[in-house]
Scaffold this motif. Structure first.
Motif, PDB file in Angstrom:
ATOM      1  N   VAL A 265       0.837  -1.204   0.000  1.00 10.31           N
ATOM      2  CA  VAL A 265       0.000   0.000   0.000  1.00 10.31           C
ATOM      3  C   VAL A 265       0.871   1.253   0.000  1.00 10.31           C
ATOM      4  CG1 VAL A 265      -2.026  -1.064   1.031  1.00 10.31           C
ATOM      5  CG2 VAL A 265      -0.319   0.008   2.510  1.00 10.31           C
TER       6      VAL A 265
ATOM      7  N   MET B 100       3.659   2.013   1.795  1.00  7.22           N
ATOM      8  CA  MET B 100       4.384   2.468   2.979  1.00  7.22           C
ATOM      9  C   MET B 100       5.842   2.011   2.925  1.00  7.22           C
ATOM     10  SD  MET B 100       1.280   1.755   5.585  1.00  7.22           S
ATOM     11  CE  MET B 100       2.099   1.790   7.152  1.00  7.22           C
TER      12      MET B 100
ATOM     13  N   GLN C   5       7.997   3.456   8.037  1.00  2.00           N
ATOM     14  CA  GLN C   5       6.575   3.726   8.323  1.00  2.00           C
ATOM     15  C   GLN C   5       5.865   2.464   8.816  1.00  2.00           C
ATOM     16  OE1 GLN C   5       5.470   5.280   4.472  1.00  2.00           O
ATOM     17  NE2 GLN C   5       5.475   7.410   5.206  1.00  2.00           N
TER      18      GLN C   5
ATOM     19  N   ARG D 143       4.828 -12.039  -7.066  1.00  2.00           N
ATOM     20  CA  ARG D 143       5.701 -11.258  -6.183  1.00  2.00           C
ATOM     21  C   ARG D 143       6.757 -10.493  -6.964  1.00  2.00           C
ATOM     22  NH1 ARG D 143       5.815 -12.392  -0.736  1.00  2.00           N
ATOM     23  NH2 ARG D 143       8.054 -11.956  -0.696  1.00  2.00           N
TER      24      ARG D 143
ATOM     25  N   ASN E  79       5.464  -7.305  -8.391  1.00  2.00           N
ATOM     26  CA  ASN E  79       5.286  -6.231  -7.422  1.00  2.00           C
ATOM     27  C   ASN E  79       6.580  -5.928  -6.665  1.00  2.00           C
ATOM     28  OD1 ASN E  79       3.515  -4.391  -6.473  1.00  2.00           O
ATOM     29  ND2 ASN E  79       2.722  -5.640  -4.819  1.00  2.00           N
TER      30      ASN E  79
ATOM     31  N   LEU F 223       8.127  -7.612  -4.520  1.00  2.00           N
ATOM     32  CA  LEU F 223       8.311  -8.175  -3.178  1.00  2.00           C
ATOM     33  C   LEU F 223       9.457  -9.176  -3.238  1.00  2.00           C
ATOM     34  CD1 LEU F 223       4.609  -8.738  -2.061  1.00  2.00           C
ATOM     35  CD2 LEU F 223       6.204  -7.012  -1.221  1.00  2.00           C
TER      36      LEU F 223
ATOM     37  N   ARG G 187       4.487   0.270  -7.446  1.00  2.00           N
ATOM     38  CA  ARG G 187       3.577  -0.201  -6.390  1.00  2.00           C
ATOM     39  C   ARG G 187       2.378   0.720  -6.229  1.00  2.00           C
ATOM     40  NH1 ARG G 187       7.995  -2.008  -2.017  1.00  2.00           N
ATOM     41  NH2 ARG G 187       8.449  -4.088  -2.826  1.00  2.00           N
TER      42      ARG G 187
ATOM     43  N   PHE H 240      -1.989  -5.676  -4.105  1.00  2.00           N
ATOM     44  CA  PHE H 240      -1.739  -7.104  -3.906  1.00  2.00           C
ATOM     45  C   PHE H 240      -2.723  -7.640  -2.882  1.00  2.00           C
ATOM     46  CE2 PHE H 240       0.574 -10.974  -3.183  1.00  2.00           C
ATOM     47  CZ  PHE H 240       1.460 -11.114  -4.243  1.00  2.00           C
TER      48      PHE H 240
ATOM     49  N   PHE I 189      -3.273 -10.995  -0.626  1.00  2.00           N
ATOM     50  CA  PHE I 189      -2.486 -12.139  -0.182  1.00  2.00           C
ATOM     51  C   PHE I 189      -3.357 -13.341   0.144  1.00  2.00           C
ATOM     52  CE2 PHE I 189      -0.145  -8.319   0.859  1.00  2.00           C
ATOM     53  CZ  PHE I 189       1.170  -8.620   0.531  1.00  2.00           C
TER      54      PHE I 189
ATOM     55  N   ASN J 221      -2.959 -11.013   5.402  1.00  2.00           N
ATOM     56  CA  ASN J 221      -1.962 -10.060   5.902  1.00  2.00           C
ATOM     57  C   ASN J 221      -2.563  -8.721   6.300  1.00  2.00           C
ATOM     58  OD1 ASN J 221       0.127 -11.820   5.676  1.00  2.00           O
ATOM     59  ND2 ASN J 221       0.843 -11.061   3.701  1.00  2.00           N
ATOM     60  N   LEU J 222      -3.679  -8.751   6.970  1.00  2.00           N
ATOM     61  CA  LEU J 222      -4.228  -7.499   7.483  1.00  2.00           C
ATOM     62  C   LEU J 222      -3.343  -7.004   8.624  1.00  2.00           C
ATOM     63  CD1 LEU J 222      -8.093  -8.074   7.585  1.00  2.00           C
ATOM     64  CD2 LEU J 222      -6.685  -7.059   5.794  1.00  2.00           C
TER      65      LEU J 222
ATOM     66  N   GLY K 272      -2.611   3.122   4.335  1.00  2.00           N
ATOM     67  CA  GLY K 272      -1.723   3.451   3.219  1.00  2.00           C
ATOM     68  C   GLY K 272      -2.039   4.814   2.626  1.00  2.00           C
TER      69      GLY K 272
ATOM     70  N   ALA L 296       1.143   6.740   3.537  1.00  2.00           N
ATOM     71  CA  ALA L 296       2.011   6.732   2.349  1.00  2.00           C
ATOM     72  C   ALA L 296       1.641   7.857   1.388  1.00  2.00           C
ATOM     73  CB  ALA L 296       1.927   5.384   1.648  1.00  2.00           C
TER      74      ALA L 296
END
Ligand code: ADP
Ligand code: MG
Lengths: 219, 248
Positions: free
Chosen positions: A127, A129, A133, B45, B48, B50, B79, B84, B86, B90-91, B104, B108
């Protein structure tokens, strides 16, 4: 129990207790606070894998956990002066207790950070970050919640460990009771009394811990 | 819109992605099928970042990126345009459903809290979770958590959403609610790449189906052709194993 002993116990109780408020409590609180800051830093540089700092952190934890606290006190208070570095007893005690707490608590915090599922960090990235963060807003709050009970234990441990400061001339509770015992010859009664006072302090802390844990649970 | 070319990835000696090419057009819904261990997760992955691919080129909205040598800044920009979802949701466990969606946006993207919450509630409404906005993840079922995960993905207004087996961790009776949310998104024209084992869903929702095996795309096509007359032998075996399972 005879009257003389009663009088000694009653008058010494106040004296020892007050010394607890004046020395033991501040020594504990200041050392623990500094220790926690040091621990957080030490844990984070390891988890974040910051190269040189990580090695430094491992070295620090290794040294401190591998040597007795009383020896550390002696090195700093009696040893350093021969190198020309002279510290007063109280700052020396703060220094040693902080460094000691920092090493143990850093391991607690590191384990707690590592226990937070890593997927949340990736979710943070996704998201938008940054590492910092996500650490600050997501990972650390969860880790500190996990670390809370073991850190409370460390705090209670530290209250008792401050009695070692007596060995570097600090007149904290234990030393006061030693003096009164020497003067009155009531060693058994006096040492039991100081034990009781430590027990009172620690019991209060344990109660506080339980209350805080309940609060954390609800959140 | 998004194209990747000749993506390579190994873990030690194990070649996990062996020259993957994939083109995603706007409004595509691409389902990726394949046996476990064939590299599906790794592919998503890598798209993105990861996981960093060993080699490969990505062309995103006309701009080309070297998938192995890419700057942090470019990763952040890519990104921003992707999201994404999962397999295990992955909360953020210390955040409510709504906070999971707005975090976010606020942190962000520096969006004002109020605006973020409006968008967040809209996203939660979309996935049927508006009434639970104040619940923490541990107070939600798996299906509800995954719907929040999808809300978190759509809230950032991505150009494409990558789903990694979004229903694989769910009890059978909870799969439907998540799939129907994804179907809704497809209807709205959302561009999606979905790794899944749900064959009926893949057949109904996708514009293109891809079959992966041992790090390679061995077959791709439109869903009807793919499911009725697969050409590759491995695809046939794979589909048969599913048919047998369903017929018991
Ligand atoms: N981080 C990793 N380190 C080492 N091996 C990995 C890692 N991630 C995946 N693999 C291996 O790569 C292969 C493909 O994995 P994956 O992409 O998860 O497949 P799929 O999602 O299709 O089941 C598997 O053999 C898996 O064990
Ligand atoms: Mg997978």
């Amino acid at each position: 129990m005879n009257e003389r002993l009663m009088d000694i116990l009653i008058s010494s109780f106040g004296e020892i207790f007050m010394q607890g408020i004046k020395i033991t409590i501040p020594l504990t609180i200041i050392s623990f606070t500094l220790g926690l800051i040091l621990a957080l830093f030490t844990a984070i540089v390891q988890v974040a894998n910051i190269r040189i700092l990580k090695s430094l952190a491992r070295f620090y934890v290794w040294i401190i956990r591998g040597t007795p606290l009383i020896v550390q006190l002696f090195v700093i208070f009696y040893g350093l002066p021969s190198l020309g570095i002279i510290l007063d007893a109280f700052p020396a005690a703060i220094l040693v207790f902080s460094i000691n707490t920092g090493a143990y608590a850093s391991e607690t915090i590191r384990a707690a950070i590592e226990s937070v599922p890593k997927g949340q960090l990736e979710a943070g990235y996704c998201v938008g970050m940054s590492y910092v963060q996500t650490m600050r807003r997501i990972i650390l709050p969860q880790a500190l919640k996990t670390a809370f009970p073991p850190l409370s234990n460390s705090l209670i441990g530290l209250v008792k460990d401050t009695s070692l400061a007596a060995s570097i001339t600090i007149t904290e509770m234990f030393q006061v009771s030693q003096r009164i015992a020497a003067r009155t010859y009531e060693t058994f009664a006096l040492y039991c009394e100081v034990a009781l006072i430590y027990l009172i302090f620690c019991t209060v802390l344990t109660k506080l811990q339980t209350i805080c844990e309940k609060k954390l649970q609800i959140e | 819109m998004l194209e990747i070319k000749n993506v390579q990835k190994s873990f030690d000696d194990l070649k996990v992605l062996d020259g993957i090419d994939l083109t995603v057009e706007k409004k595509d819904v691409i389902c990726i099928l394949g046996p476990s261990g064939s590299g599906k997760t790794t592919l998503l992955r890598c798209m993105n970042y990861l996981t960093k691919a060993d080699a490969g080129e990505m062309i995103f909205d006309g701009e080309s990126f070297d998938m192995n040598h890419i700057s942090k800044n470019d990763i952040a920009r890519i990104r921003r345009k992707t999201a994404f979802v999962f397999q295990n949701y992955n909360l953020f466990r210390n955040k409510t459903a709504l906070e999971n969606v707005t975090e976010g946006l606020i942190i962000a993207r520096k969006m004002p809290k109020k605006e973020a919450e409006e968008i967040g509630m809209k996203a939660l409404t979309k996935v049927g979770m508006a009434d639970r906005f104040n619940y923490y993840p541990h107070q939600l079922s798996g299906g509800q958590q995954q719907r929040v995960g999808i809300a978190r993905a759509i809230a950032t207004d991505p150009e494409v959403i990558l789903f990694d087996e979004p229903t694989s961790a769910l009890d059978p009776e909870l799969i439907g609610e998540v799939l129907s949310v994804i179907k809704e998104l497809a209807k709205d024209g959302m561009t999606m790449v979905i790794v899944t084992h749900e064959m009926n869903f893949a057949r109904n929702v996708s514009t293109k189906v891809i079959f992966m095996d041992r790090g390679k795309i061995v077959e791709e096509g439109n869903p009807d052709d793919f499911f009725t007359s697969p050409k590759n032998e491995r695809t046939q075996q794979f589909l048969n194993s599913f048919k047998n399972r369903m017929e018991g």
